[in-house]
Design a protein around this motif. Structure first.
Motif, PDB file in Angstrom:
ATOM      1  N   LEU A 344       0.864  -1.178   0.000  1.00  0.00           N
ATOM      2  CA  LEU A 344       0.000   0.000   0.000  1.00  0.00           C
ATOM      3  C   LEU A 344       0.899   1.227   0.000  1.00  0.00           C
ATOM      4  O   LEU A 344       1.970   1.217   0.609  1.00  0.00           O
ATOM      5  CB  LEU A 344      -0.886   0.032   1.248  1.00  0.00           C
ATOM      6  CG  LEU A 344      -1.896  -1.101   1.396  1.00  0.00           C
ATOM      7  CD1 LEU A 344      -2.551  -1.043   2.774  1.00  0.00           C
ATOM      8  CD2 LEU A 344      -2.959  -1.010   0.290  1.00  0.00           C
ATOM      9  N   LYS A 346       0.786   5.237   0.988  1.00  0.00           N
ATOM     10  CA  LYS A 346       0.038   6.356   1.566  1.00  0.00           C
ATOM     11  C   LYS A 346       0.707   7.649   1.141  1.00  0.00           C
ATOM     12  O   LYS A 346       1.840   7.938   1.512  1.00  0.00           O
ATOM     13  CB  LYS A 346      -0.042   6.280   3.093  1.00  0.00           C
ATOM     14  CG  LYS A 346      -0.855   7.468   3.653  1.00  0.00           C
ATOM     15  CD  LYS A 346      -1.259   7.355   5.103  1.00  0.00           C
ATOM     16  CE  LYS A 346      -2.149   8.577   5.429  1.00  0.00           C
ATOM     17  NZ  LYS A 346      -2.592   8.636   6.813  1.00  0.00           N
ATOM     18  N   THR A 351      -4.614   6.507   0.430  1.00  0.00           N
ATOM     19  CA  THR A 351      -3.890   5.241   0.479  1.00  0.00           C
ATOM     20  C   THR A 351      -4.358   4.384  -0.687  1.00  0.00           C
ATOM     21  O   THR A 351      -5.560   4.178  -0.860  1.00  0.00           O
ATOM     22  CB  THR A 351      -4.140   4.525   1.814  1.00  0.00           C
ATOM     23  OG1 THR A 351      -3.779   5.407   2.876  1.00  0.00           O
ATOM     24  CG2 THR A 351      -3.301   3.256   1.928  1.00  0.00           C
ATOM     25  N   LEU A 408       4.446   6.839   2.264  1.00  0.00           N
ATOM     26  CA  LEU A 408       4.781   5.670   3.066  1.00  0.00           C
ATOM     27  C   LEU A 408       4.488   4.417   2.259  1.00  0.00           C
ATOM     28  O   LEU A 408       3.524   4.385   1.499  1.00  0.00           O
ATOM     29  CB  LEU A 408       3.915   5.594   4.333  1.00  0.00           C
ATOM     30  CG  LEU A 408       3.941   6.724   5.343  1.00  0.00           C
ATOM     31  CD1 LEU A 408       3.035   6.369   6.530  1.00  0.00           C
ATOM     32  CD2 LEU A 408       5.373   6.977   5.819  1.00  0.00           C
ATOM     33  N   ILE A 410       3.326   0.651   2.970  1.00  0.00           N
ATOM     34  CA  ILE A 410       2.715  -0.063   4.092  1.00  0.00           C
ATOM     35  C   ILE A 410       2.449  -1.512   3.698  1.00  0.00           C
ATOM     36  O   ILE A 410       2.070  -1.795   2.553  1.00  0.00           O
ATOM     37  CB  ILE A 410       1.401   0.651   4.506  1.00  0.00           C
ATOM     38  CG1 ILE A 410       1.715   2.059   5.030  1.00  0.00           C
ATOM     39  CG2 ILE A 410       0.634  -0.149   5.550  1.00  0.00           C
ATOM     40  CD1 ILE A 410       0.502   2.926   5.271  1.00  0.00           C
ATOM     41  N   GLY A 415      -0.105  -4.182   8.258  1.00  0.00           N
ATOM     42  CA  GLY A 415      -0.240  -2.744   8.477  1.00  0.00           C
ATOM     43  C   GLY A 415       1.028  -2.028   8.891  1.00  0.00           C
ATOM     44  O   GLY A 415       1.005  -0.831   9.154  1.00  0.00           O
TER      45      GLY A 415
ATOM     46  N   GLU B  29      -9.691   8.337   9.013  1.00  0.00           N
ATOM     47  CA  GLU B  29      -9.211   6.961   8.866  1.00  0.00           C
ATOM     48  C   GLU B  29      -9.767   5.960   9.868  1.00  0.00           C
ATOM     49  O   GLU B  29      -9.584   4.766   9.697  1.00  0.00           O
ATOM     50  CB  GLU B  29      -7.679   6.931   8.922  1.00  0.00           C
ATOM     51  CG  GLU B  29      -7.064   7.713   7.779  1.00  0.00           C
ATOM     52  CD  GLU B  29      -5.777   7.097   7.253  1.00  0.00           C
ATOM     53  OE1 GLU B  29      -5.069   6.446   8.028  1.00  0.00           O
ATOM     54  OE2 GLU B  29      -5.510   7.282   6.054  1.00  0.00           O
ATOM     55  N   ARG B 165       5.802   2.136  15.045  1.00  0.00           N
ATOM     56  CA  ARG B 165       6.229   2.438  13.676  1.00  0.00           C
ATOM     57  C   ARG B 165       7.040   3.708  13.602  1.00  0.00           C
ATOM     58  O   ARG B 165       6.780   4.646  14.339  1.00  0.00           O
ATOM     59  CB  ARG B 165       4.976   2.596  12.813  1.00  0.00           C
ATOM     60  CG  ARG B 165       4.193   1.313  12.768  1.00  0.00           C
ATOM     61  CD  ARG B 165       2.783   1.529  12.292  1.00  0.00           C
ATOM     62  NE  ARG B 165       2.105   0.242  12.246  1.00  0.00           N
ATOM     63  CZ  ARG B 165       0.798   0.094  12.205  1.00  0.00           C
ATOM     64  NH1 ARG B 165       0.023   1.154  12.208  1.00  0.00           N
ATOM     65  NH2 ARG B 165       0.274  -1.107  12.158  1.00  0.00           N
ATOM     66  N   LEU B 168       7.166   9.259   9.873  1.00  0.00           N
ATOM     67  CA  LEU B 168       7.868   9.991   8.827  1.00  0.00           C
ATOM     68  C   LEU B 168       7.023  11.146   8.325  1.00  0.00           C
ATOM     69  O   LEU B 168       5.826  10.992   8.109  1.00  0.00           O
ATOM     70  CB  LEU B 168       8.153   9.024   7.677  1.00  0.00           C
ATOM     71  CG  LEU B 168       8.976   7.814   8.120  1.00  0.00           C
ATOM     72  CD1 LEU B 168       8.601   6.569   7.350  1.00  0.00           C
ATOM     73  CD2 LEU B 168      10.455   8.122   7.952  1.00  0.00           C
ATOM     74  N   TRP B 169       7.699  12.298   8.124  1.00  0.00           N
ATOM     75  CA  TRP B 169       6.997  13.502   7.661  1.00  0.00           C
ATOM     76  C   TRP B 169       5.752  13.710   8.534  1.00  0.00           C
ATOM     77  O   TRP B 169       5.816  13.472   9.737  1.00  0.00           O
ATOM     78  CB  TRP B 169       6.647  13.368   6.168  1.00  0.00           C
ATOM     79  CG  TRP B 169       7.857  13.203   5.319  1.00  0.00           C
ATOM     80  CD1 TRP B 169       8.772  14.168   5.007  1.00  0.00           C
ATOM     81  CD2 TRP B 169       8.312  11.994   4.688  1.00  0.00           C
ATOM     82  NE1 TRP B 169       9.756  13.627   4.213  1.00  0.00           N
ATOM     83  CE2 TRP B 169       9.502  12.325   3.997  1.00  0.00           C
ATOM     84  CE3 TRP B 169       7.837  10.693   4.615  1.00  0.00           C
ATOM     85  CZ2 TRP B 169      10.221  11.398   3.257  1.00  0.00           C
ATOM     86  CZ3 TRP B 169       8.550   9.758   3.870  1.00  0.00           C
ATOM     87  CH2 TRP B 169       9.726  10.110   3.206  1.00  0.00           C
ATOM     88  N   LEU B 171       2.980  11.998   7.744  1.00  0.00           N
ATOM     89  CA  LEU B 171       2.164  10.900   7.251  1.00  0.00           C
ATOM     90  C   LEU B 171       2.013   9.871   8.364  1.00  0.00           C
ATOM     91  O   LEU B 171       2.982   9.248   8.773  1.00  0.00           O
ATOM     92  CB  LEU B 171       2.840  10.250   6.033  1.00  0.00           C
ATOM     93  CG  LEU B 171       3.028  11.152   4.814  1.00  0.00           C
ATOM     94  CD1 LEU B 171       3.883  10.450   3.760  1.00  0.00           C
ATOM     95  CD2 LEU B 171       1.676  11.530   4.214  1.00  0.00           C
ATOM     96  N   ASN B 173       0.487   6.399   9.990  1.00  0.00           N
ATOM     97  CA  ASN B 173      -0.028   5.091   9.612  1.00  0.00           C
ATOM     98  C   ASN B 173      -0.882   4.559  10.770  1.00  0.00           C
ATOM     99  O   ASN B 173      -0.360   4.167  11.793  1.00  0.00           O
ATOM    100  CB  ASN B 173       1.146   4.155   9.307  1.00  0.00           C
ATOM    101  CG  ASN B 173       0.700   2.741   9.029  1.00  0.00           C
ATOM    102  OD1 ASN B 173      -0.488   2.435   9.052  1.00  0.00           O
ATOM    103  ND2 ASN B 173       1.660   1.868   8.757  1.00  0.00           N
ATOM    104  N   ARG B 175      -3.005   1.957  10.596  1.00  0.00           N
ATOM    105  CA  ARG B 175      -3.531   0.596  10.374  1.00  0.00           C
ATOM    106  C   ARG B 175      -3.403  -0.245  11.647  1.00  0.00           C
ATOM    107  O   ARG B 175      -2.401  -0.180  12.342  1.00  0.00           O
ATOM    108  CB  ARG B 175      -2.757  -0.085   9.255  1.00  0.00           C
ATOM    109  CG  ARG B 175      -2.830   0.685   7.974  1.00  0.00           C
ATOM    110  CD  ARG B 175      -3.198  -0.190   6.812  1.00  0.00           C
ATOM    111  NE  ARG B 175      -3.927   0.644   5.871  1.00  0.00           N
ATOM    112  CZ  ARG B 175      -4.890   0.194   5.081  1.00  0.00           C
ATOM    113  NH1 ARG B 175      -5.247  -1.064   5.117  1.00  0.00           N
ATOM    114  NH2 ARG B 175      -5.492   1.025   4.261  1.00  0.00           N
ATOM    115  N   HIS B 176      -4.412  -1.028  11.901  1.00  0.00           N
ATOM    116  CA  HIS B 176      -4.384  -1.886  13.080  1.00  0.00           C
ATOM    117  C   HIS B 176      -5.283  -3.077  12.811  1.00  0.00           C
ATOM    118  O   HIS B 176      -6.169  -3.021  11.964  1.00  0.00           O
ATOM    119  CB  HIS B 176      -4.878  -1.116  14.297  1.00  0.00           C
ATOM    120  CG  HIS B 176      -6.257  -0.553  14.112  1.00  0.00           C
ATOM    121  ND1 HIS B 176      -6.480   0.578  13.364  1.00  0.00           N
ATOM    122  CD2 HIS B 176      -7.464  -0.989  14.505  1.00  0.00           C
ATOM    123  CE1 HIS B 176      -7.779   0.820  13.321  1.00  0.00           C
ATOM    124  NE2 HIS B 176      -8.401  -0.121  13.995  1.00  0.00           N
TER     125      HIS B 176
END
Ligand SMILES: Nc1nc2c(ncn2[C@@H]2O[C@H](COP(=O)(O)OP(=O)(O)O)[C@@H](O)[C@H]2O)c(=O)[nH]1
Lengths: 448, 303
Positions: A344, A346, A351, A408, A410, A415, B29, B165, B168-169, B171, B173, B175-176
């Protein structure tokens, strides 16, 4: 932060530090906190007690910045830690990036948001391979300003000649990486004694430049690309219908680059629809104009279909919209990257599914050169790849825009973040000595 | 509002924009975010930023208060008033309920801060919250310096250093896996002084206990505790009438006040600027238990 009548710090500087183990980075960061009076009494007492326990006669300032227990026990730092200090001129957010284990992961993380990086060397050892690698990664990530802290200058008797050799070698290397004159400064310091960190040293009369803190307080750096073309990733659509706000529909986001003004013509990507900015809303009132870095809500003249993930951009300077591009990846996962991987991506607030085609080159950090067609990209390696996305993305080259040129990678399965991605051929440029830092407009206002 | 807006962004503007960006990312998200709201200054600033992030629409999340039952009245009054003013839904996870039905046991020292973990996790699970906003700041304590803005927690609420994680920048993440959640800290990069200056600039209402007032207090472990229904004072702990203020809001049995004459925001900022103690060191007994207390509680899922 000693006295209350000082003015509000009017500016925020994000910086990163990097260095090899034992060069004195913890001591230097501790010294910055200590000498700017950012350490409070109870913390300091704990450090004094621990220093006495260790049989030291002066406080070990490195203890101010040491982190998690496992690290304390092993006496090493393994992850980026953030520190805060302020002077009347600026507030500082310092990303302290440990140098040895996982240096790419940590340096890339710290550098991604940094406007300036402080690299440390031990004056007795000079510029090491590790120093060159760090500088290369900082250049790749487009950190606009570098400082070389030539530490432990007390251990070479404050010898100007030693300093000059190191400073010249480093400046030459930075220049080869694409850093213009004025963006690199070397400073002779002793973190242990405090020379030229906050207070000017009495032992280095031959050094006429600023102390480290003076430089941090005055170096001209723009936190965001103000003069680049306008870019605005839509994060969220705000809708409401009240007496005060009839059928309100605004697009919320943080300006990633450039400025936007009421009446500007914009294009919504990837769809390509055009309209104008009717209003720039904030809860504190409307703005006529807003700059990169500010979170605002845009209200547009025409009703068009816009959702999270779309990019609003300047109609006259819009980015490429493509589903195939070349990118540099800093690989951050223990699972190696093989050609053909499904991942993925992002980018901004979107995304998408993606496919990594060929691996074109890998950065050989030992030789500081590139290797063609590697079979895989392992943890902490940096490589150039081809990427295909399931939907087109509006992208800029990272060298032009550190926000809309970044993404990113991913893992769709668990994840986790696999890689930091930089749109464009940054790696090739690095090899040829013309890295990302050169292009970024404001990136380079030559220093004093 | 009549504030004149300048194009230039100062340090507070930048911190505000960063926090608003984080709120909007989470709204975009996650399915079921919630804001931890204790009525303390950090969570009040957090809520203020959430209101700004979604203005003129209402904040699209409920609030969650993990109630130790050891509260100062002023704080609960403030909590309820604030919830009503913004028209939000408040979920209360009550430590007392868990003690009453035997799922938790009162500690010998009577401190309830460590007991908050279970009701918090229970509420997260039963409400299926997938993102939990907290007011934590990295400058609070050394163990927090490496905390992420998006901090991944496993199904037991635990924080595993290895799974965090790289950030970065800007951005993030989020996700989980099912059953996991993410703790989100929009104030990560703020210092205590930033928070106070922002409260001043934005004219944010706070519980009155943050400002100097007269109160009956007694001394324990070097802290001034409010004489009240919870274990105190003991016979050997004389009660005194002093001018004090609180620097943090927490379980009243282990959150200490400091002697202070700072009765308004200007005076508080002057005091904090000149302060010789970090707020946690000064006022939270449970952080003094051990050097690594904070880290342990983070592993346990408290933060
Ligand atoms: N003489 C001298 N020793 C230093 C200086 N800076 C650090 N040290 C010592 O070098 C060792 C390593 O320092 P530390 O800050 O822990 O290094 P790190 O591994 O880079 O964080 C310690 O024993 C420090 O006391 C300096 O400027 N002069």
């Amino acid at each position: 932060m000693g006295s209350a009548q000082r003015d509000l710090p009017n500016d925020l500087l994000r910086l990163a530090t990097a260095g090899s183990v034992d060069d004195g980075k913890s001591t230097l960061v501790g010294r910055l906190l200590y000498d700017t009076k950012s350490v409070l009494a109870d913390t300091l007492d704990a450090v004094h007690r621990a220093s006495v326990d260790k049989g030291l006669s002066t406080p070990d300032l490195s203890l101010l910045v040491d982190g998690l227990r496992s690290e304390r026990e092993q006496g090493i730092t393994i992850d980026v830690a953030y520190r805060y200090f302020a002077t009347p001129k600026r507030s500082f957010v310092l990303a302290d990036t440990p140098g040895h284990v996982q240096y790419t992961r940590n340096t890339v993380t710290g550098a991604s948001t940094a406007q300036l990086a402080v690299l440390l060397v031990d004056a007795r050892k000079g510029v090491l391979e590790q120093t060159r690698r760090h500088a290369a990664v900082l250049a790749l990530l487009g950190v606009p300003q570098l400082v070389l802290a030539v530490n432990k200058i007390d251990l070479v008797d404050y010898d100007e000649a030693v300093f000059e050799v190191i400073a010249k070698e480093f400046t030459d290397h930075a220049t080869a990486l694409g850093y213009p004159i004025g963006s690199v400064l070397s400073i002779p310091v002793s973190a242990l004694v405090g020379d030229n960190v906050v207070d000017r040293s009495a032992h280095t009369a031959w050094y006429t430049g600023p102390t480290l803190l003076e430089h941090l307080e005055t170096v001209p750096v723009e936190p965001d690309p103000h003069h680049a073309a306008f870019r605005f990733p839509v994060q969220y659509v705000i809708r409401t219908n009240t007496d005060e706000h009839r059928d309100y529909r605004g697009y919320a986001g943080q300006i990633a680059a450039g400025t936007v003004a009421k009446g500007d013509e914009i294009v919504v990507l990837p769809a390509g629809l055009r309209t104008t900015v009717a209003r720039i809303d904030t809860p504190d009132g409307e703005l006529d104009e807003a700059e990169a870095g500010r979170s605002v809500t845009l209200v547009l003249t025409d009703e068009i279909d816009i959702s999270r993930g779309d990019l609003i951009a300047s109609a006259t300077e819009s980015p490429a919209v493509t589903d195939e591009f070349s990118a540099t990846l800093a690989w951050l996962s223990e699972k190696a990257l093989k050609p053909g991987a499904r991942v993925l991506v992002k980018h901004g607030a979107r995304t998408v599914q993606a496919f990594v085609g060929e691996l074109t080159t890998r950065f050989d950090e030992q030789k500081l050169s590139t290797v063609d067609s590697p079979e895989e990209l392992k943890l902490n390696e940096i490589g150039q790849v081809g990427i295909r996305t399931a939907e087109p993305l509006p992208i800029d080259d990272y060298s032009v825009n550190r926000r809309t040129g970044a993404f990113l990678v991913i893992d769709p399965a668990d994840g986790s973040t696999l890689a930091a991605g930089l749109v464009g051929a940054g790696l090739r440029a690095l090899d040829a000595g013309e890295s990302c830092i050169g292009g970024g407009e404001t990136a380079f206002s030559p220093g004093p | 509002m009549t504030q004149t807006l300048s194009k230039h962004q100062d340090a507070l503007d930048r911190l505000e924009s960063e926090a608003i960006h984080i709120f909007r990312e989470v709204a975009g998200e996650f399915d079921r975010p919630v804001i931890l709201f204790s009525g303390g200054k950090d969570s009040t600033v957090l809520l203020h930023l959430a209101v700004k992030a979604f203005w003129p629409a209402p904040v699209p999340f409920p609030l969650l208060h993990v109630d130790t039952g050891h509260n100062l009245d002023e704080v609960i009054e403030f909590r309820d008033r604030t919830v009503e003013r913004y028209g939000l839904r408040l979920v209360v996870a009550s430590v007392q309920d868990f003690i009453d039905d035997g799922r938790l046991e009162e500690r010998p020292d009577g401190t309830r801060n460590p007991l908050q973990t279970v009701p918090l996790l229970d509420s997260i699970t039963s409400n299926k919250f997938d993102a939990v906003f907290g007011g934590g700041r990295r400058d609070e304590e050394r163990a927090r310096a490496k905390e992420r803005i998006f901090s991944l927690r496993n199904a037991f609420g635990q924080w595993e250093p290895r799974r965090q994680r790289p950030e970065l920048w800007n951005l993030y993440n989020g996700r989980h896996r099912a059953g996991e959640h993410v703790r989100v800290f929009p104030l990560s990069n703020w210092t205590e002084l930033d928070v106070w200056r922002y409260i001043q600039r934005e004219n944010i209402d706070l519980p009155s206990i943050y400002f100097a007032h007269e109160r009956e207090v007694f001394q324990r472990d070097g802290m001034w505790l409010t004489a009240g229904p919870w274990f105190g004072p003991n016979a050997d702990e004389p009660v005194e009438q002093l001018t004090i203020r609180y620097r943090t809001v927490g379980d009243g049995s282990c959150t200490g006040a400091i002697r202070s004459d700072a009765a308004d925001i200007e005076a508080v900022i002057a005091e904090v600027s000149a302060s010789r103690l970090t707020e946690r060191g000064a006022t939270r007994a449970d952080d003094r238990l051990s050097e690594a207390a904070m880290e342990d509680r983070k592993r346990e899922g408290y933060f």
